[in-house]
Structures are given as C-alpha cells and as structure tokens.
Design a protein around this motif. Structure first.
Motif, PDB file in Angstrom:
ATOM      1  N   ILE A 106     -10.141  -2.405  15.922  1.00 49.22           N
ATOM      2  CA  ILE A 106      -8.763  -2.829  15.642  1.00 49.22           C
ATOM      3  C   ILE A 106      -7.919  -1.645  15.172  1.00 49.22           C
ATOM      4  O   ILE A 106      -6.758  -1.481  15.567  1.00 49.22           O
ATOM      5  CB  ILE A 106      -8.764  -3.949  14.584  1.00 49.22           C
ATOM      6  N   ALA A 107      -8.525  -0.792  14.324  1.00 46.63           N
ATOM      7  CA  ALA A 107      -7.799   0.395  13.846  1.00 46.63           C
ATOM      8  C   ALA A 107      -7.460   1.322  15.008  1.00 46.63           C
ATOM      9  O   ALA A 107      -6.340   1.852  15.089  1.00 46.63           O
ATOM     10  CB  ALA A 107      -8.644   1.119  12.799  1.00 46.63           C
ATOM     11  N   PHE A 108      -8.394   1.529  15.924  1.00 54.09           N
ATOM     12  CA  PHE A 108      -8.128   2.362  17.098  1.00 54.09           C
ATOM     13  C   PHE A 108      -7.014   1.771  17.952  1.00 54.09           C
ATOM     14  O   PHE A 108      -6.159   2.498  18.478  1.00 54.09           O
ATOM     15  CB  PHE A 108      -9.399   2.526  17.929  1.00 54.09           C
ATOM     16  N   TYR A 109      -7.038   0.457  18.091  1.00 50.05           N
ATOM     17  CA  TYR A 109      -5.971  -0.200  18.856  1.00 50.05           C
ATOM     18  C   TYR A 109      -4.609   0.103  18.235  1.00 50.05           C
ATOM     19  O   TYR A 109      -3.651   0.452  18.940  1.00 50.05           O
ATOM     20  CB  TYR A 109      -6.224  -1.703  18.893  1.00 50.05           C
ATOM     21  N   GLY A 110      -4.522  -0.024  16.903  1.00 52.27           N
ATOM     22  CA  GLY A 110      -3.256   0.265  16.230  1.00 52.27           C
ATOM     23  C   GLY A 110      -2.831   1.707  16.361  1.00 52.27           C
ATOM     24  O   GLY A 110      -1.649   2.016  16.586  1.00 52.27           O
ATOM     25  N   LEU A 111      -3.774   2.628  16.239  1.00 52.57           N
ATOM     26  CA  LEU A 111      -3.439   4.057  16.333  1.00 52.57           C
ATOM     27  C   LEU A 111      -3.014   4.435  17.744  1.00 52.57           C
ATOM     28  O   LEU A 111      -2.084   5.223  17.925  1.00 52.57           O
ATOM     29  CB  LEU A 111      -4.639   4.894  15.895  1.00 52.57           C
ATOM     30  N   ARG A 112      -3.719   3.903  18.741  1.00 50.92           N
ATOM     31  CA  ARG A 112      -3.354   4.218  20.119  1.00 50.92           C
ATOM     32  C   ARG A 112      -1.997   3.611  20.488  1.00 50.92           C
ATOM     33  O   ARG A 112      -1.202   4.232  21.192  1.00 50.92           O
ATOM     34  CB  ARG A 112      -4.437   3.696  21.074  1.00 50.92           C
ATOM     35  N   LEU A 113      -1.737   2.387  19.998  1.00 55.27           N
ATOM     36  CA  LEU A 113      -0.475   1.732  20.329  1.00 55.27           C
ATOM     37  C   LEU A 113       0.704   2.373  19.601  1.00 55.27           C
ATOM     38  O   LEU A 113       1.686   2.787  20.231  1.00 55.27           O
ATOM     39  CB  LEU A 113      -0.566   0.243  19.983  1.00 55.27           C
ATOM     40  N   PHE A 114       0.613   2.454  18.272  1.00 57.25           N
ATOM     41  CA  PHE A 114       1.751   2.928  17.495  1.00 57.25           C
ATOM     42  C   PHE A 114       1.823   4.458  17.425  1.00 57.25           C
ATOM     43  O   PHE A 114       2.904   5.011  17.237  1.00 57.25           O
ATOM     44  CB  PHE A 114       1.678   2.357  16.074  1.00 57.25           C
TER      45      PHE A 114
END
Length: 488
Positions: A106-114
């Motif tokens: 989930i953290a990777f998803y947030g970092l890649r998106l934002f």
C-alpha cells in the motif's frame, strides 16, 4: 523571450515546478531501490516477491493516475498540490512504519501514485497551463528537478539512511561518541576465529571503527577476512601480541590453549562463552588470569533482559517468585561441545542479570544420546526458583524468558522481540480479568552492544564489560554441578 528573461519574470512559478519534480524522486524507482535490501530483510522475502509487489503497486498507481490526474483541470492548483503532498507524506510515513508485506505494498502504491506520478504531472501541467509562448522552455526548466534528484538527491538519501541506521543501531547519544571515536586513532583489535559467529563479530568490529586483525588456523579464510574489512590476516596467534585487545571466538575446545598463550601478554581479552570446555581447564587457567579478562555473555546486553531485571529489582510486579527460560531448536552447528555446554551458559547469565546471582542447583536431568548430550532440564534455587530447559531436539526454535512475580508475569517471547508482554494479577486472578500490556524497548543488537562496551573500555572511555572471568568460572562450576546431579 530568452531563458534569462523568462526566469526573471516567472521565477516563483518555475521554482514551483522544479521543486515538485525534484521531490517526485521519493516515488521514483532509482530512490526506492536503495531501500530494497532493508525491506527484504525485514519481511524475509525474496527479490522475486519484492519485484512482484512493486510491479503490482506501480500498475495500480498507473491505472489510478488518469482519474486522479484529471482532477487537476477542475481544482485550484494550491488545493490540488496540497492533496498530492499529503498523499506523498502519508506514503512515506506508512513505509517507514510498515512491518507487513501488505502495508508495504500500500505504501508503494501511494509513493508511486503521488510521487512518481502526480508530483511530475502537477509540475508539467502547471507549466502548460500558465505558459503559452515559452511552454517548452518552462517545462524543460521544471523537469530539471528529475536529474537533480537522481544525482545529489540520491546520495543525500543514502547518507540520511546510513545516519538513521546508525542512530537506530547505537542510539543518538552513543552515536555522537562513536563519531568522536572515529576521529581518533583506531583501536587495534585481534579477532581469533573467523567461523560463523566470528564473521558477525568481524562485521560489527568494523562498524564500530576498530582496526581489525584476524587470526584463523585456516589460510582459506584470508580472502574473506580482507573482504570484511580486516587490515591483516595470520595463522599465527603471536602476530596479535602488540594489539590493544583480543576477541576469542574459536571453538570452545581451543579456548584453553589459546588463553594459555595470550594471557601472559596482559592485554584486554574478550572470550566467547563458555570460557573453556571443562571445570578442570577453568581452574588451571585461574593463576594466569588478570583483571582484564572478560566473557561474552551476550544476553546480559539484550534490552529485553535488562528490562526484566529492572522489573525484578524494583518489584514492580511484587516479589519475584521465579524465572523460567526455554532455549531450544533442532540440532546445532557446534560439534566441539555438547548442547548443555553450548546453550546453558546463556540462561545462567540471564539468571545473573535478573536475580543478581546464581541460585544453587537443585535438580537436573539430561537427554542422553549414544554420542552426545542433546538437552537438559534443570531446577535451581527455591525462593526464588529458576527452571531452565535447553535442547537441540525441538522441531522449532524457541527463545522465551518468563519472570513470575507475586502480582504478575513478564515475558520476553523471542530474542528478536522489541517488547515484553506483561500480565498483571495475583494467584486469585480470573481469566476474564487478564489484560496484556506491551512494554516496548529499543531492540539494539546485543552483540554490537557488548563489542562496543569492550572497545569503549579499551579506549579508556567506558566501563568494563558486564562479565569478568570470575563470573565465567561460576557459570562453568554451575554447569559442572548440574551435570553431576544429572549423571552422578
């Protein structure tokens, strides 16, 4: 319009775009990849699993980007930028505290998106919105944040990670002392034995900043010694006689002969437990022993054991009734001594750390196999009592220490735990009233801690290690008594 004129007229807006692309680095692969080894080690996953997790997070963020990116056209730029920044910060905070693979995903998803996605998207879209005739120049200027982030930015991140790792490992206060120590002449430490445990000690001595001199009977260990940071290698112990201190981690059966050679040099010695392989050897060495011979009882440096000792001494849970310690796993790489000599010193040193003394042995039974003893069940003392089980015949690894007091029980569940479990209640407490308290402590690696204490003592800046030769001898005497009880 020239670049100079454009910079003069629109510097704040161009700086806005450049800063956003620079901080998009926190979601870029080149920067996140620096944390891969630490994440894999923390979660115990392979490169394949990590790569799959990262790919899923990246693809998921890519599918979200068109929908969330389109909101730029309908929102004020300040509000949109704030949303992106808060999303990036949330991703960073989540990753820094993650202890489970799903949370990391989930953290990777947030970092890649934002980070990688929306930070760059916001910067480029802003340049396109507010510049017309010089749109290309503005976008080119704003995207300079990408190469700036990849060059000095990644190096700053690496240094920052190294700083955080050092603070976590030794503590902020100790780190300052460590930096001061590194500015002075290095301690010359001799390491005798470069086996499985010796490699870990060599690693930590180099981290501490010692000048490492390795001695091992196998010439084949030479290359490994230099790869680990040693400045010298020898198969001759006498090559170490002019150093500042010695650490002995060779097989236990060699300790007696090695100590007979090095003790007359009168330099500080730190010897791995048990000091020697028999009570007879320990007594024979006593006339040679000087005040700077110390024993590596690693569990006395474990923060969880130290907290248990504080609970016992303060009587926070009432008077101490007893202690139970279990140390078991399947087989052992040690072949020079049996399981009791290998494992029991740990638990006896834990008793000393918590009780302040060694209780008198009362009862013992061993698991005797045709060629070797593979376990012992021992009872020491009466009030308080201690029950110790050591074994190399468990199908699972178990390292548990339980402190039983009149008004509660405090438990260290595992050697790698970062907390104690505390349950309060007297002998009349009911199950429905049971409440669990988690008491956190800083899980500093105890091996690093004891080596740091030894080096600080040698340099004249710290107290001596926690276990001297007399304590090591007392542990050997206790094991000898337990074996005599078990096999009269």
């Amino acid at each position: 319009m020239s670049h100079t004129q454009m910079l003069r007229g629109s510097l704040p807006l161009l700086a806005f775009g450049l800063i956003l692309t620079f901080f998009s680095s926190f979601g870029q692969t080149f920067l996140l990849s620096l944390s891969v080894p630490a994440i894999e080690s923390l979660l115990g996953i392979s490169n394949t699993v990590f790569g799959s997790l990262y790919a899923v997070a990246t693809l998921s963020s890519a599918f979200t980007l068109p929908w969330l990116g389109g909101r730029f056209d309908r929102m004020p730029i300040r509000r949109y930028t704030l949303m992106v920044l808060l999303g990036l910060i949330a991703g960073l905070l989540l990753l820094s505290s993650a202890r489970h693979i799903i949370v990391v995903g989930i953290a990777f998803y947030g970092l890649r998106l934002f980070g990688q996605g929306l930070m760059s998207h916001t910067a480029i879209s802003a340049m396109a919105r507010y510049f017309e005739a010089n749109r290309g120049k503005a976008i080119g200027t704003a995207t300079l944040g990408h190469p700036i982030g990849e060059a000095p930015g990644s190096r700053c991140h690496t240094c920052y990670c190294e700083w955080l790792a050092a603070v976590k490992r030794v503590g902020m206060g100790n780190l300052c002392g460590l930096i001061q120590q590194s500015m002075r002449a290095k301690l010359k430490i001799g390491l005798i034995g470069l086996g499985i445990w010796g490699e870990k000690i060599a690693r930590d001595l180099v981290k501490i900043g010692a000048e490492l001199h390795v001695c091992d009977t196998s010439p084949n260990r030479r290359q490994l010694a230099f790869e680990m940071g040693a400045v010298a290698f020898s198969t001759d112990i006498f090559s170490l006689r002019s150093l500042d201190g010695l650490v002995i981690v060779s097989p236990t059966t060699t300790h007696y002969s090695i100590l007979k050679q090095v003790l007359p040099w009168h330099i500080p010695v730190f010897v791995e437990k048990p000091v020697v392989a028999s009570l007879e050897e320990a007594k024979a060495l006593s006339p040679l022993v000087h005040d700077e011979v110390f024993v590596m009882h690693i569990w006395k440096y474990h923060r969880g054991i130290q907290v248990l000792g504080q609970i016992a001494q303060s009587q926070e849970l009432g008077p101490v009734l007893g202690l139970r310690s279990t140390r078991a796993n399947w087989t052992s790489p040690r072949r020079d001594v049996d399981s009791v000599w290998n494992l029991m010193p740990h638990d006896l040193s834990i008793l000393i750390a918590i009780f302040g003394y060694l209780p008198e042995p009362e009862f013992a039974v061993v698991e005797q196999h045709p060629d070797m003893v593979r376990g012992m069940y021992a009872v020491l003392g009466k009030a308080p009592w201690a029950i110790i089980e050591v074994s190399n015949r468990y199908e699972r690894k178990s390292r548990e220490v339980r402190l039983h007091c009149q008004y509660g029980v405090a438990i260290l569940k595992d050697e790698k735990a970062d907390h104690l479990e505390i349950y309060r209640g007297d002998e009349h407490a009911e199950a429905r009233e049971m409440k669990k308290e988690i008491r956190k402590f800083n899980p500093l690696p105890p091996l690093y801690a004891e080596l740091e204490v030894f080096c600080s003592y040698i340099s004249g800046e710290g107290e001596p290690p926690l276990s001297n030769y007399e304590e090591g001898l007392a542990v050997i005497q206790c094991i000898h008594q337990l074996n005599t009880i078990a096999c009269p």
